[in-house]
Motif scaffolding. Structure first.
Motif, mmCIF file in Angstrom:
data_model
loop_
_atom_site.group_PDB
_atom_site.id
_atom_site.type_symbol
_atom_site.label_atom_id
_atom_site.label_comp_id
_atom_site.label_asym_id
_atom_site.label_seq_id
_atom_site.Cartn_x
_atom_site.Cartn_y
_atom_site.Cartn_z
ATOM 1 N N ILE A 97 10.772 -8.131 -146.232
ATOM 2 C CA ILE A 97 10.274 -8.069 -144.856
ATOM 3 C C ILE A 97 9.874 -9.477 -144.471
ATOM 4 C CG2 ILE A 97 8.504 -7.173 -143.305
ATOM 5 C CD1 ILE A 97 8.210 -4.777 -145.264
ATOM 6 N N ILE A 98 10.362 -9.930 -143.333
ATOM 7 C CA ILE A 98 9.940 -11.219 -142.784
ATOM 8 C C ILE A 98 8.935 -10.933 -141.671
ATOM 9 C CG2 ILE A 98 10.631 -13.304 -141.535
ATOM 10 C CD1 ILE A 98 13.382 -13.047 -142.897
ATOM 11 N N PHE A 99 7.720 -11.431 -141.856
ATOM 12 C CA PHE A 99 6.687 -11.347 -140.839
ATOM 13 C C PHE A 99 6.805 -12.616 -140.000
ATOM 14 C CE2 PHE A 99 5.114 -8.654 -144.219
ATOM 15 C CZ PHE A 99 4.423 -7.632 -143.579
ATOM 16 N N ASN A 100 7.399 -12.501 -138.828
ATOM 17 C CA ASN A 100 7.544 -13.648 -137.936
ATOM 18 C C ASN A 100 6.177 -14.027 -137.368
ATOM 19 O OD1 ASN A 100 10.566 -14.301 -137.564
ATOM 20 N ND2 ASN A 100 10.466 -12.071 -137.616
ATOM 21 N N PRO A 101 6.033 -15.247 -136.851
ATOM 22 C CA PRO A 101 4.741 -15.670 -136.316
ATOM 23 C C PRO A 101 4.165 -14.658 -135.318
ATOM 24 C CG PRO A 101 6.206 -17.545 -136.436
ATOM 25 C CD PRO A 101 7.034 -16.327 -136.767
ATOM 26 N N GLY A 102 2.912 -14.302 -135.539
ATOM 27 C CA GLY A 102 2.232 -13.333 -134.691
ATOM 28 C C GLY A 102 2.315 -11.908 -135.205
ATOM 29 N N THR A 103 3.077 -11.684 -136.286
ATOM 30 C CA THR A 103 3.210 -10.328 -136.843
ATOM 31 C C THR A 103 2.555 -10.203 -138.213
ATOM 32 O OG1 THR A 103 5.338 -10.692 -137.965
ATOM 33 C CG2 THR A 103 5.415 -10.041 -135.636
ATOM 34 N N GLU A 104 1.909 -11.242 -138.678
ATOM 35 C CA GLU A 104 1.309 -11.255 -140.005
ATOM 36 C C GLU A 104 0.335 -10.085 -140.163
ATOM 37 O OE1 GLU A 104 1.236 -13.794 -137.824
ATOM 38 O OE2 GLU A 104 2.142 -15.545 -138.771
ATOM 39 N N ASN A 105 0.412 -9.407 -141.325
ATOM 40 C CA ASN A 105 -0.399 -8.220 -141.552
ATOM 41 C C ASN A 105 -0.606 -8.063 -143.056
ATOM 42 O OD1 ASN A 105 -1.217 -5.553 -142.068
ATOM 43 N ND2 ASN A 105 -0.113 -4.743 -140.307
ATOM 44 N N ILE A 156 8.804 -4.540 -152.544
ATOM 45 C CA ILE A 156 9.485 -5.188 -151.420
ATOM 46 C C ILE A 156 8.938 -6.603 -151.278
ATOM 47 C CG2 ILE A 156 9.923 -5.126 -148.929
ATOM 48 C CD1 ILE A 156 9.430 -2.028 -149.122
ATOM 49 N N GLU A 157 9.831 -7.575 -151.307
ATOM 50 C CA GLU A 157 9.442 -8.976 -151.110
ATOM 51 C C GLU A 157 8.986 -9.158 -149.672
ATOM 52 O OE1 GLU A 157 11.797 -13.198 -150.605
ATOM 53 O OE2 GLU A 157 12.723 -11.654 -151.847
ATOM 54 N N THR A 158 7.967 -9.974 -149.462
ATOM 55 C CA THR A 158 7.498 -10.259 -148.102
ATOM 56 C C THR A 158 7.379 -11.761 -147.907
ATOM 57 O OG1 THR A 158 5.180 -10.066 -148.789
ATOM 58 C CG2 THR A 158 6.219 -8.080 -147.875
ATOM 59 N N GLU A 159 7.612 -12.183 -146.679
ATOM 60 C CA GLU A 159 7.494 -13.596 -146.319
ATOM 61 C C GLU A 159 6.821 -13.718 -144.968
ATOM 62 O OE1 GLU A 159 10.889 -16.430 -146.625
ATOM 63 O OE2 GLU A 159 11.995 -14.630 -147.211
ATOM 64 N N TYR A 160 5.879 -14.645 -144.872
ATOM 65 C CA TYR A 160 5.388 -15.062 -143.572
ATOM 66 C C TYR A 160 6.265 -16.251 -143.204
ATOM 67 C CZ TYR A 160 1.067 -12.262 -144.031
ATOM 68 O OH TYR A 160 0.146 -11.246 -144.151
ATOM 69 N N ALA A 161 7.210 -16.024 -142.311
ATOM 70 C CA ALA A 161 8.195 -17.058 -141.987
ATOM 71 C C ALA A 161 8.752 -16.775 -140.594
ATOM 72 C CB ALA A 161 9.317 -17.051 -143.026
ATOM 73 N N CYS A 162 9.682 -17.600 -140.172
ATOM 74 C CA CYS A 162 10.338 -17.433 -138.879
ATOM 75 C C CYS A 162 11.840 -17.288 -139.117
ATOM 76 C CB CYS A 162 10.050 -18.625 -137.976
ATOM 77 S SG CYS A 162 10.926 -18.539 -136.399
ATOM 78 N N THR A 163 12.377 -16.152 -138.742
ATOM 79 C CA THR A 163 13.809 -15.896 -138.918
ATOM 80 C C THR A 163 14.651 -16.978 -138.269
ATOM 81 O OG1 THR A 163 13.467 -13.518 -139.142
ATOM 82 C CG2 THR A 163 15.654 -14.237 -138.417
ATOM 83 N N LEU A 164 14.276 -17.405 -137.079
ATOM 84 C CA LEU A 164 15.053 -18.434 -136.371
ATOM 85 C C LEU A 164 15.078 -19.743 -137.152
ATOM 86 C CD1 LEU A 164 13.803 -17.723 -132.751
ATOM 87 C CD2 LEU A 164 16.039 -17.150 -133.698
ATOM 88 N N LEU A 223 16.616 -13.500 -129.344
ATOM 89 C CA LEU A 223 17.257 -14.696 -129.895
ATOM 90 C C LEU A 223 17.635 -14.494 -131.362
ATOM 91 C CD1 LEU A 223 14.883 -17.429 -128.399
ATOM 92 C CD2 LEU A 223 17.191 -16.852 -127.633
ATOM 93 N N ALA A 224 16.742 -13.886 -132.129
ATOM 94 C CA ALA A 224 17.013 -13.666 -133.552
ATOM 95 C C ALA A 224 18.213 -12.747 -133.746
ATOM 96 C CB ALA A 224 15.780 -13.098 -134.240
ATOM 97 N N ALA A 225 18.277 -11.660 -132.996
ATOM 98 C CA ALA A 225 19.407 -10.728 -133.129
ATOM 99 C C ALA A 225 20.721 -11.458 -132.871
ATOM 100 C CB ALA A 225 19.232 -9.551 -132.175
ATOM 101 N N ASN A 226 20.774 -12.244 -131.816
ATOM 102 C CA ASN A 226 21.997 -12.972 -131.493
ATOM 103 C C ASN A 226 22.342 -14.016 -132.555
ATOM 104 O OD1 ASN A 226 23.264 -12.189 -128.790
ATOM 105 N ND2 ASN A 226 21.071 -12.174 -128.352
ATOM 106 N N ARG A 227 21.351 -14.738 -133.027
ATOM 107 C CA ARG A 227 21.621 -15.761 -134.049
ATOM 108 C C ARG A 227 22.028 -15.140 -135.379
ATOM 109 N NH1 ARG A 227 17.260 -20.240 -132.559
ATOM 110 N NH2 ARG A 227 18.069 -20.691 -130.477
ATOM 111 N N LEU A 228 21.434 -14.015 -135.722
ATOM 112 C CA LEU A 228 21.842 -13.326 -136.947
ATOM 113 C C LEU A 228 23.320 -12.960 -136.884
ATOM 114 C CD1 LEU A 228 18.684 -11.113 -137.434
ATOM 115 C CD2 LEU A 228 19.613 -12.641 -139.185
ATOM 116 N N VAL A 229 23.735 -12.373 -135.759
ATOM 117 C CA VAL A 229 25.145 -11.989 -135.586
ATOM 118 C C VAL A 229 26.032 -13.232 -135.596
ATOM 119 C CG1 VAL A 229 26.793 -10.989 -133.939
ATOM 120 C CG2 VAL A 229 24.654 -9.797 -134.454
ATOM 121 N N ASN A 230 25.596 -14.282 -134.927
ATOM 122 C CA ASN A 230 26.373 -15.532 -134.899
ATOM 123 C C ASN A 230 26.521 -16.150 -136.291
ATOM 124 O OD1 ASN A 230 26.752 -15.325 -132.154
ATOM 125 N ND2 ASN A 230 25.071 -16.692 -131.628
#
Length: 119
Positions: A83-91, A103-111, A19-26
């Motif tokens: 780097i965006i750490f989407n939910p469940g990828t936090e590290n 490198i800037e980092t965010e715990y966020a959701c790309t969508l 979904l993210a790949a498609n929305r990014l392109v859109n």
């Protein structure tokens, strides 16, 4: 527009990375799909995490923290602006390593970021 590397890309339409790949392109962003699956998403082939891209603004992560250590060098050598750490990828370990490299980092959701115009 921000060139984005979708790490964990998959042709499975039920996955958030798809979904993210498609929305990014859109939204007009160019993408690089990187993952272990084969196929394409949003008209872009999925490649293996081998080629280092030197023009990436953002890596959006869709790989769980347990699988990330094998990708640390690839992620850090890509040297994105963020780097965006989407939910469940936090590290916290990878976040610290990235921050130490500037490198800037965010715990966020790309969508969500795309949907509210904050990407």
């Amino acid at each position: 527009m921000k060139k984005t590397l979708v790490l964990g890309a998959t042709p499975d339409s039920s996955r958030y990375a798809y979904l993210a790949a498609n929305r990014l392109v859109n939204h007009g962003h160019s993408i690089v799909n990187v993952g272990i699956k084969t196929g394409e998403v949003a008209g872009v082939q999925i490649e293996k995490p081998e080629t280092i891209h030197d023009d990436i603004d953002t890596i959006t992560l869709y790989v769980g923290p347990q699988r990330q250590p094998a990708l640390y060098d690839y992620i850090l050598d890509t040297n994105p602006k963020r780097i965006i750490f989407n939910p469940g990828t936090e590290n916290t370990e990878l976040r610290k390593m990235a921050n130490e490299k500037g490198i800037e980092t965010e715990y966020a959701c790309t969508l969500v970021l795309l949907s509210i115009g904050q990407y």
